[in-house]
Write an enzyme that holds these catalytic residues in place. Structure first.
Site: not given
Ligand code: PGA
Length: 253
Positions: A8-10, A99, A169, A175, A213, A234-235
């Site tokens: 998920n590149w956001k 999300h 999640e 994050g 995370s 995400g990250g």
């Molecule tokens: P993260 O994000 O891996 O940066 O914690 C996960 C997400 O929001 O899907």
């Protein structure tokens, strides 16, 4: 069942970064047949960069294009929105709905998310439906009830085991570098699977991903739990080596 590893590149990246990132992911994975035997990959870039992922992964069957959101409406006067059928038309096969960054930051209720999920299904796409408690929910002992309620209120009648993946999640984990205890993840995933089984979904085909995370150094025990069918990342998905290293922690399918 292969594990589903979702990037998920956001709202991150640029044309150049998207090109380099998808190139490096493909180059890295293409020499890892063992990983490709155990994992499937979905990349969810910002809509503007979808063409890059689509073009670069046209000949890589193990990468599927996904979106981060869709409109609930089919078409019409909804300035700035993108419909599910437009995403499908642009080669998207999955869309993330619910999300927490949309539930909380954009005020989307479970009813809105359900409508978006239904729109995605109606257009022929699969959904990755996110649920998760806040730190306050958890500290007040309501985590499981909150997640169950989100699940029951967001999953539309159009959902079935083939077109719907759930992602657990915890909001406080996204994050933050914090992850729940393994037993807590296991318990929440088992509860989600039980609720879906009550709808008649075959237990062996239900997919519940963990997100929050996930990094190469914590992924192994999480991804190898029987109750965890993949990860929403995400990250760490913005770094090809880190993303691939997470997939490399998968031991068996
Ligand atoms: P993260 O994000 O891996 O940066 O914690 C996960 C997400 O929001 O899907």
């Amino acid at each position: 069942m292969k594990k589903l590893i979702v990037a998920n590149w956001k709202m991150n990246g640029s044309v150049q970064l998207a090109k380099e990132l998808v190139r490096d992911i493909i180059n890295g994975l293409s020499v890892l047949p063992d990983v490709l035997g155990k994992c499937e990959f979905i990349i969810c870039p910002a809509n503007l960069y979808m063409y890059i992922v689509r073009h670069s992964s046209a000949t890589t069957p193990y990468i599927t294009l996904g979106a981060q959101d869709c409109a609930a409406e089919e078409n019409g006067a909804h300035t700035g929105d993108t419909s599910a059928s437009m995403l499908k038309d642009s080669a998207c096969r999955y869309v993330i709905v619910g999300h927490s960054e949309r539930r909380i930051d954009r005020g989307e209720t479970s009813a809105v998310i359900k409508a978006k999920a239904q729109a995605a299904h109606n257009s022929g796409m699969k959904i990755i439906l996110c649920v998760g408690e806040t730190l306050h929910d958890r500290q007040s002992g309501h985590a499981e009830n909150i997640v169950r309620t989100q699940l029951l209120e967001s999953v539309p009648e159009t959902a079935n085991v083939k077109n719907t993946v759930i992602a657990y999640e915890p909001v406080w984990s996204i994050g933050s570098g914090l992850v729940p205890e393994l037993a807590e993840i296991r318990g929440m995933h088992a509860m989600i699977a039980q609720e879906l089984e009550k709808k008649g979904w075959p237990a062996a085909e239900i997919r519940v991903l963990y997100g929050g995370s996930v990094k190469a150094d914590n992924a192994k025990p999480i991804l190898n739990m029987h109750e965890v069918h993949g990860a929403l990342i995400g990250g760490a998905s913005m770094d090809a080596a880190a993303f691939i290293a997470i997939a490399q922690t998968v031991e068996t399918v």
